[in-house]
Design a protein around this motif. Structure first.
Motif, PDB file in Angstrom:
ATOM      1  N   LYS A   7      37.789  20.378  13.569  1.00 29.97           N
ATOM      2  CA  LYS A   7      37.845  19.239  14.478  1.00 29.97           C
ATOM      3  C   LYS A   7      36.616  18.373  14.218  1.00 29.97           C
ATOM      4  N   ALA A   8      36.786  17.066  14.329  1.00 36.02           N
ATOM      5  CA  ALA A   8      35.649  16.154  14.159  1.00 36.02           C
ATOM      6  C   ALA A   8      34.537  16.519  15.137  1.00 36.02           C
ATOM      7  N   SER A   9      34.911  16.859  16.355  1.00 38.09           N
ATOM      8  CA  SER A   9      33.892  17.193  17.366  1.00 38.09           C
ATOM      9  C   SER A   9      33.104  18.444  17.001  1.00 38.09           C
ATOM     10  N   THR A  10      33.672  19.287  16.143  1.00 39.22           N
ATOM     11  CA  THR A  10      32.964  20.495  15.703  1.00 39.22           C
ATOM     12  C   THR A  10      31.864  20.156  14.711  1.00 39.22           C
ATOM     13  N   ILE A  11      32.112  19.177  13.837  1.00 35.57           N
ATOM     14  CA  ILE A  11      31.111  18.905  12.802  1.00 35.57           C
ATOM     15  C   ILE A  11      30.159  17.766  13.160  1.00 35.57           C
ATOM     16  N   ILE A  12      30.586  16.838  14.032  1.00 35.03           N
ATOM     17  CA  ILE A  12      29.667  15.771  14.446  1.00 35.03           C
ATOM     18  C   ILE A  12      28.558  16.401  15.285  1.00 35.03           C
ATOM     19  N   GLY A  13      27.327  16.099  14.918  1.00 34.16           N
ATOM     20  CA  GLY A  13      26.166  16.675  15.590  1.00 34.16           C
ATOM     21  C   GLY A  13      25.701  17.981  14.971  1.00 34.16           C
ATOM     22  N   HIS A  14      26.426  18.448  13.973  1.00 32.10           N
ATOM     23  CA  HIS A  14      26.095  19.712  13.316  1.00 32.10           C
ATOM     24  C   HIS A  14      24.990  19.501  12.285  1.00 32.10           C
ATOM     25  N   ASN A  15      24.083  20.454  12.195  1.00 34.64           N
ATOM     26  CA  ASN A  15      23.028  20.411  11.189  1.00 34.64           C
ATOM     27  C   ASN A  15      23.581  20.800   9.823  1.00 34.64           C
ATOM     28  N   ILE A  16      22.994  20.222   8.786  1.00 32.48           N
ATOM     29  CA  ILE A  16      23.381  20.528   7.411  1.00 32.48           C
ATOM     30  C   ILE A  16      22.242  21.285   6.766  1.00 32.48           C
ATOM     31  N   LEU A  17      22.595  22.361   6.066  1.00 31.78           N
ATOM     32  CA  LEU A  17      21.600  23.168   5.371  1.00 31.78           C
ATOM     33  C   LEU A  17      21.771  22.998   3.870  1.00 31.78           C
ATOM     34  N   ASN A  18      20.638  23.062   3.143  1.00 35.23           N
ATOM     35  CA  ASN A  18      20.755  23.081   1.680  1.00 35.23           C
ATOM     36  C   ASN A  18      20.969  24.526   1.242  1.00 35.23           C
ATOM     37  N   ASP A  19      21.039  24.746  -0.063  1.00 37.81           N
ATOM     38  CA  ASP A  19      21.321  26.095  -0.570  1.00 37.81           C
ATOM     39  C   ASP A  19      20.214  27.098  -0.267  1.00 37.81           C
ATOM     40  N   GLN A  20      19.031  26.607   0.088  1.00 40.73           N
ATOM     41  CA  GLN A  20      17.931  27.498   0.447  1.00 40.73           C
ATOM     42  C   GLN A  20      17.908  27.781   1.948  1.00 40.73           C
ATOM     43  N   GLY A  21      18.882  27.244   2.689  1.00 43.49           N
ATOM     44  CA  GLY A  21      18.959  27.479   4.124  1.00 43.49           C
ATOM     45  C   GLY A  21      18.078  26.575   4.956  1.00 43.49           C
ATOM     46  N   LYS A  22      17.518  25.525   4.339  1.00 42.13           N
ATOM     47  CA  LYS A  22      16.658  24.597   5.078  1.00 42.13           C
ATOM     48  C   LYS A  22      17.491  23.417   5.580  1.00 42.13           C
ATOM     49  N   GLN A  23      17.204  23.002   6.821  1.00 37.33           N
ATOM     50  CA  GLN A  23      17.925  21.862   7.383  1.00 37.33           C
ATOM     51  C   GLN A  23      17.517  20.585   6.651  1.00 37.33           C
ATOM     52  N   ILE A  24      18.538  19.811   6.221  1.00 38.29           N
ATOM     53  CA  ILE A  24      18.253  18.568   5.509  1.00 38.29           C
ATOM     54  C   ILE A  24      18.788  17.341   6.237  1.00 38.29           C
ATOM     55  N   GLY A  25      19.528  17.550   7.301  1.00 42.31           N
ATOM     56  CA  GLY A  25      20.064  16.414   8.043  1.00 42.31           C
ATOM     57  C   GLY A  25      21.057  16.863   9.095  1.00 42.31           C
ATOM     58  N   THR A  26      21.629  15.862   9.772  1.00 43.40           N
ATOM     59  CA  THR A  26      22.593  16.093  10.834  1.00 43.40           C
ATOM     60  C   THR A  26      23.756  15.129  10.660  1.00 43.40           C
ATOM     61  N   ILE A  27      24.967  15.623  10.819  1.00 45.91           N
ATOM     62  CA  ILE A  27      26.142  14.750  10.762  1.00 45.91           C
ATOM     63  C   ILE A  27      26.205  13.970  12.072  1.00 45.91           C
ATOM     64  N   LYS A  28      26.097  12.648  11.974  1.00 49.65           N
ATOM     65  CA  LYS A  28      26.084  11.798  13.160  1.00 49.65           C
ATOM     66  C   LYS A  28      27.444  11.208  13.485  1.00 49.65           C
ATOM     67  N   ASP A  29      28.260  10.977  12.464  1.00 45.90           N
ATOM     68  CA  ASP A  29      29.567  10.371  12.695  1.00 45.90           C
ATOM     69  C   ASP A  29      30.412  10.531  11.443  1.00 45.90           C
ATOM     70  N   LEU A  30      31.671  10.136  11.534  1.00 47.99           N
ATOM     71  CA  LEU A  30      32.592  10.178  10.403  1.00 47.99           C
ATOM     72  C   LEU A  30      33.258   8.815  10.255  1.00 47.99           C
ATOM     73  N   ILE A  31      33.534   8.441   9.024  1.00 51.86           N
ATOM     74  CA  ILE A  31      34.372   7.279   8.742  1.00 51.86           C
ATOM     75  C   ILE A  31      35.654   7.830   8.142  1.00 51.86           C
ATOM     76  N   ILE A  32      36.779   7.471   8.745  1.00 53.32           N
ATOM     77  CA  ILE A  32      38.081   7.922   8.258  1.00 53.32           C
ATOM     78  C   ILE A  32      38.875   6.688   7.862  1.00 53.32           C
ATOM     79  N   PHE A  33      39.264   6.638   6.602  1.00 52.92           N
ATOM     80  CA  PHE A  33      40.050   5.518   6.104  1.00 52.92           C
ATOM     81  C   PHE A  33      41.527   5.821   6.359  1.00 52.92           C
ATOM     82  N   GLN A  34      42.176   5.005   7.177  1.00 56.49           N
ATOM     83  CA  GLN A  34      43.564   5.242   7.564  1.00 56.49           C
ATOM     84  C   GLN A  34      44.509   5.215   6.365  1.00 56.49           C
TER      85      GLN A  34
END
Length: 128
Positions: A7-34
């Protein structure tokens, strides 16, 4: 929940980790092309200069999704094979300029940066 149906609500606001397990950012929103269902994630990585806020744009296909079993419920882990410094160089736009994120040349630059095929191009070629 499984990693193939999110669900979009599951991933929006979710932290992103790199392969070393360090946080590199946060998903703030999605763009969906209809037109073709292309999904781009807007990432905040904390590299905001001055008053403007910048989002980096990442195709959803560039992420890794995994479910880590916990005692009460599964936890979603979202990874991206890139360093925080590399993410800083990824295509992005100032949040005051959303039109740029919808420009086809900009979208292509996003797919080029992550070395992925742009589904918008392949879907239009299939229609000819």
């Amino acid at each position: 929940m499984n990693k193939n149906q999110l669900k979009a609500s599951t991933i929006i606001g979710h932290n992103i980790l790199n392969d070393q397990g360090k946080q590199i950012g946060t998903i703030k929103d999605l763009i969906i092309f209809q037109k073709d269902g292309t999904v781009l994630a807007l990432i905040s990585s904390g590299f905001n200069f001055g008053e403007s806020k910048k989002y980096h744009v990442v195709p959803l296909a560039a992420f890794g999704f995994a479910l880590q079993e916990k005692t009460m419920k599964d936890e979603l882990i979202i990874t991206l094979d890139i360093s925080k410094n590399e993410l800083k160089n990824a295509p992005g736009f100032d949040t005051d300029n959303w039109k740029q994120a919808l420009d086809s040349k900009f979208v292509q630059s996003v797919y080029d940066f992550f070395e992925l095929e742009n589904p918008q191009l392949s879907s239009s070629q299939n229609r000819i």
